[in-house]
Design a protein around this motif. Structure first.
Motif, short mmCIF file in Angstrom:
data_model
loop_
_atom_site.label_atom_id
_atom_site.label_comp_id
_atom_site.label_asym_id
_atom_site.label_seq_id
_atom_site.Cartn_x
_atom_site.Cartn_y
_atom_site.Cartn_z
N GLU A 1 -71.45 8.73 38.74
CA GLU A 1 -71.52 10.19 39.01
C GLU A 1 -69.83 10.63 39.24
N PRO A 2 -69.21 11.52 38.58
CA PRO A 2 -68.15 12.19 38.72
C PRO A 2 -67.78 12.70 40.20
N GLY A 3 -66.69 12.47 40.61
CA GLY A 3 -66.31 13.07 42.03
C GLY A 3 -66.35 14.40 42.19
N ASP A 4 -66.06 15.25 41.15
CA ASP A 4 -65.86 16.59 41.37
C ASP A 4 -67.25 17.54 41.25
N VAL A 5 -68.25 16.92 40.99
CA VAL A 5 -69.47 17.97 40.78
C VAL A 5 -70.16 18.07 42.17
N TRP A 6 -69.59 17.52 43.15
CA TRP A 6 -70.10 17.64 44.62
C TRP A 6 -69.04 18.15 45.55
N ASP A 7 -69.46 18.97 46.43
CA ASP A 7 -68.54 19.76 47.42
C ASP A 7 -68.58 18.60 48.50
N HIS A 8 -67.70 17.73 48.96
CA HIS A 8 -67.73 16.62 49.69
C HIS A 8 -67.92 17.24 51.14
N ARG A 9 -67.61 18.65 51.51
CA ARG A 9 -67.52 19.22 52.79
C ARG A 9 -68.91 19.62 53.11
N THR A 10 -69.81 20.24 52.18
CA THR A 10 -70.96 20.85 52.36
C THR A 10 -72.29 19.96 51.74
N ALA A 11 -71.61 19.05 50.82
CA ALA A 11 -72.79 17.89 50.51
C ALA A 11 -73.52 18.92 49.03
N GLU A 12 -73.02 19.90 48.79
CA GLU A 12 -73.71 20.63 47.60
C GLU A 12 -73.14 20.45 46.27
N LEU A 13 -74.13 20.68 45.35
CA LEU A 13 -73.58 20.61 44.00
C LEU A 13 -72.72 21.67 43.86
N VAL A 14 -71.67 21.45 42.84
CA VAL A 14 -70.58 22.48 42.36
C VAL A 14 -71.14 22.99 41.03
N PRO A 15 -71.81 24.00 40.65
CA PRO A 15 -72.47 24.22 39.48
C PRO A 15 -71.42 24.45 38.24
N ALA A 16 -70.42 25.17 38.72
CA ALA A 16 -68.94 25.20 37.69
C ALA A 16 -68.56 23.93 37.06
N ALA A 17 -68.40 22.78 38.00
CA ALA A 17 -67.81 21.44 37.75
C ALA A 17 -68.93 20.89 36.97
N LEU A 18 -70.04 20.68 37.40
CA LEU A 18 -71.36 20.05 36.53
C LEU A 18 -71.28 20.77 35.21
N GLU A 19 -71.10 21.97 35.09
CA GLU A 19 -71.23 22.77 33.82
C GLU A 19 -70.11 22.29 32.75
N ARG A 20 -69.05 22.05 33.56
CA ARG A 20 -67.73 21.79 32.77
C ARG A 20 -67.92 20.31 32.36
N ARG A 21 -68.30 19.43 33.07
CA ARG A 21 -68.60 18.17 32.91
C ARG A 21 -69.50 17.77 31.67
N GLN A 22 -70.76 18.43 31.96
CA GLN A 22 -71.83 18.31 31.08
C GLN A 22 -71.47 18.73 29.74
N GLY A 23 -70.96 19.98 29.76
CA GLY A 23 -70.63 20.64 28.43
C GLY A 23 -69.43 19.99 27.53
N ALA A 24 -68.54 19.48 28.21
CA ALA A 24 -67.46 18.73 27.37
C ALA A 24 -68.18 17.42 26.92
N PHE A 25 -68.96 16.55 27.54
CA PHE A 25 -69.62 15.49 26.90
C PHE A 25 -70.36 15.95 26.04
N LEU A 26 -71.24 16.91 26.10
CA LEU A 26 -72.28 17.22 24.93
C LEU A 26 -71.59 17.70 23.86
N ALA A 27 -70.37 18.46 24.00
CA ALA A 27 -69.59 19.08 22.85
C ALA A 27 -69.21 17.84 21.96
N ARG A 28 -68.99 16.62 22.69
CA ARG A 28 -68.30 15.52 21.97
C ARG A 28 -69.73 15.10 21.20
N VAL A 29 -70.52 14.89 21.86
CA VAL A 29 -71.92 14.28 21.22
C VAL A 29 -72.47 15.18 19.85
N ARG A 30 -72.44 16.45 19.95
CA ARG A 30 -72.75 17.36 18.97
C ARG A 30 -71.71 17.33 17.80
#
Length: 229
Positions: free
Chosen positions: A78-107
């Protein structure tokens, strides 16, 4: 429930359950590998399908296939930046960035024939986790509801019929939890290999206690095999 189950229905049910058992045995828990190995496999032309969950890599899975019964699963890191450690909530922008970057490499390295699929969950499964397996959908999407329906039907037959010959209802209940639906369809109320009209001699049925011990033994043995493999 009275009346014999049609012989043809039992044969079809047995075939579906046998196939689903093979699929689960081979592919229930794919080996965990580093996600970077997916890129290497794609470059080598050894991947036919990639399946990722909507919220991966925050949670969920990333799996890839080299064939219908050959799957790998990305090791959870799990990447450390996809969660807000203060609220324990998912950070959609960080998740989208991480996932998008990896899938771009896959494609970028995937051949045109490689299928890249977004999964909304871990696979088609039945109520309470007693039936169904993610392995079904990984093998072939349309097979998942068919296999799960066969399991549900086997459960219903076991729970509603009173003409069990080899084991009582409680014994079969425990054995079903250890994957006994295939044995039930094969044996009850008469063994399939005797044909639709053969009637075996009466025999003492397994009771709930012995069924529980047998199921526990099977599950322990399967656990040992998995631990050693």
């Amino acid at each position: 429930m009275r009346g014999d189950i049609p012989y043809g229905v039992r044969m079809v049910l047995l075939a579906v359950l046998a196939l689903s058992s093979v699929v689960v045995l081979v592919n229930q828990d794919p080996p965990h590998r580093d996600a970077e190995e997916l890129i290497s496999d794609l470059r080598a032309g050894n991947v036919t399908k990639v399946v990722y969950d909507r919220d991966w890599p925050a949670y969920g899975t990333l799996t890839w296939s080299g064939g219908p019964l050959s799957w790998s699963q990305a090791r959870f890191d799990e990447p450390g930046d996809v969660w807000d450690h203060r609220t324990a909530e998912l950070v959609p922008a960080a998740l989208e960035r991480r996932q998008g970057a990896f899938l771009a490499r896959v494609r970028a390295v995937a051949a045109p024939s490689v299928e890249i699929v977004l999964s909304e969950g871990s696979g088609w499964s039945g109520p309470g986790g007693l039936v169904g397996s993610p392995a079904y959908a990984r093998w072939w999407g349309p097979f998942a509801p068919v296999a799960t329906a066969a399991e549900v039907l086997a459960w219903l037959l076991m729970l509603t019929r009173r003409d069990h010959r080899y084991a009582g209802r409680w014994a079969w209940f425990w054995m079903f939890l250890a994957g006994g639906s295939l044995a039930y369809v094969l044996l009850e109320p008469r063994p399939l290999w005797r044909g639709p009209y053969g009637t075996p001699a009466e025999r003492t049925r397994l009771d709930g206690t012995r069924g529980f011990v047998l199921a526990l033994t099977v599950m322990f043995g399967m656990g040992m095999v998995n631990a050693l493999s």
